[in-house]
Each structure stands twice: as structure tokens, then as C-alpha cells.
Design an enzyme around this catalytic site. Sequence first.
Site, short mmCIF file in Angstrom:
data_model
loop_
_atom_site.label_atom_id
_atom_site.label_comp_id
_atom_site.label_asym_id
_atom_site.label_seq_id
_atom_site.Cartn_x
_atom_site.Cartn_y
_atom_site.Cartn_z
N GLU A 41 40.23 35.47 45.34
CA GLU A 41 40.65 35.88 43.99
C GLU A 41 40.57 34.68 43.05
O GLU A 41 41.36 33.74 43.17
CB GLU A 41 42.07 36.42 44.01
CG GLU A 41 42.61 36.79 42.64
CD GLU A 41 44.11 37.06 42.63
OE1 GLU A 41 44.73 36.94 41.55
OE2 GLU A 41 44.67 37.40 43.69
N ARG A 45 42.12 31.94 34.41
CA ARG A 45 43.04 31.02 33.75
C ARG A 45 42.32 29.82 33.14
O ARG A 45 42.97 28.88 32.68
CB ARG A 45 44.11 30.54 34.74
CG ARG A 45 44.93 31.68 35.34
CD ARG A 45 45.93 31.17 36.34
NE ARG A 45 46.60 32.27 37.04
CZ ARG A 45 47.45 32.09 38.05
NH1 ARG A 45 47.75 30.86 38.45
NH2 ARG A 45 48.02 33.12 38.64
N THR A 70 44.42 37.75 37.29
CA THR A 70 44.97 37.65 35.93
C THR A 70 44.16 38.50 34.95
O THR A 70 43.88 38.09 33.82
CB THR A 70 45.04 36.18 35.45
OG1 THR A 70 45.32 35.31 36.54
CG2 THR A 70 46.17 36.01 34.44
N LYS A 130 50.17 44.84 43.95
CA LYS A 130 50.53 43.44 44.12
C LYS A 130 52.02 43.32 43.83
O LYS A 130 52.49 43.78 42.79
CB LYS A 130 49.72 42.58 43.14
CG LYS A 130 50.17 41.13 43.04
CD LYS A 130 49.30 40.41 42.01
CE LYS A 130 49.76 38.98 41.79
NZ LYS A 130 48.86 38.25 40.86
#
Length: 209
Positions: A41, A45, A70, A130
Site C-alpha cells: 500500500e 502522502r 489515503t 480497515k
Amino acid sequence: MSDVVAVLKKSPVIPVLAFVNEEEAVNVCRVLFDEGLSVLEITLRHPTALAAINTVKQDLPDDACVGAGTVITPDLAEASIEAGAEFGVSPGLTPELAAAVKRLNWPFLPGIATLSEAMQAREWGFEALKFFPANISGGTGFLKAVGSVLPDLTFCPTGGISVDTAPDYRALPNVATVGGSWITPRSKGGDIDLGLVRELARTAVESAL
């Protein structure tokens, strides 16, 4: 979306990765894949994150599964898919994001931190979630409680998990895998030590056997 469960079950740990450039991404992901962590993953960011996803996907063998983390807006979901991300992960879930990833038919793992959020995500058709931030949101106790009332949900806990606590999470029947950033720590100078990454990845895989 239920097809993300197959992605989660491919790896005992899903490294949650943040890179500063494509070269760093490729070098680290090669080590992780070589040590048996085939689901990666890469979080959005950093401005180069989408390029890193594309480059890593092209660099690794076909059985590597590279996703985007994200993912908090529909635009980021579409951009991630265009970059080659095979799945997406979000810290939370909004109606707009839920509708977008379902329309895109993209394997997606939305984040939840409460029972109400889990119920809402379930109503929107998401059966794999998640649990974030796991360590400060109830840990294994929360997941045990959720499992008793929503037994059809599958979780990937992330946030504050370490090599020592990961086995406790993986032992739960409603946990498919765990996510974590402990495998790729940065030094005080901001670098990632590939030798240390190899050691930590190997330990994570061995602890899951």
C-alpha cells in the site's frame, strides 16, 4: 467491496508505505516483495506517490499487488486507478467516496473506527474494512466485540500495530491481515535502511507462519 478480501488474504502483513521519490519506492518495494510481502500500500502522502505506484507496478513481477492508500476523494480514486493501483485504502468513508469506488468497481478498503461506522459501511456494500487507528480505538477487544454482532465483516487493522502485537490481531477470525508502517522505519536523517527493511519484513513473515 467483497473482492478486496482476496487481496488482503494474499499477504500476512500489508506494509503501509510513504515514499519521497520513485527511486526510493522501487528499492524498498523490491526488498519487501523478495521477502514475501506481495501486497503493498503506497500512501498518497507525497506529490510523487502516484508516479511511484506506476513505477513500482511496472518494476515488480505480475504477482505483486500494488495499491493506493489515503484515498480520501473520488478524484484521488480515479487518479490512483489511472496510475495502476489495483486496490485502494482510505482512513474513513464518505457517501461521495463510497459511491465513486462502487461506480469504478475498484477493490476498496474503507476505514472505520466505531461500530456505527462499520454498520454504515456495511449498508453501503463494503464487507471488508480497515480498522483505523486500531491501537487507540479499542484494539483486539473492539474487533472481538464487532465480530459478535457483525460476523460477516472482515477487517484489516492498521495504526499502532507492531511486530509484537500483529499476531494477536491475526489470530482473530474476522481479521484477514494487518497493515503497518513498522517494517519501513526512517532514521533520524530521514533515510530508509534497506537492510533493516529486509530483516523486519522477514520477521513479519516468519511470525505469521
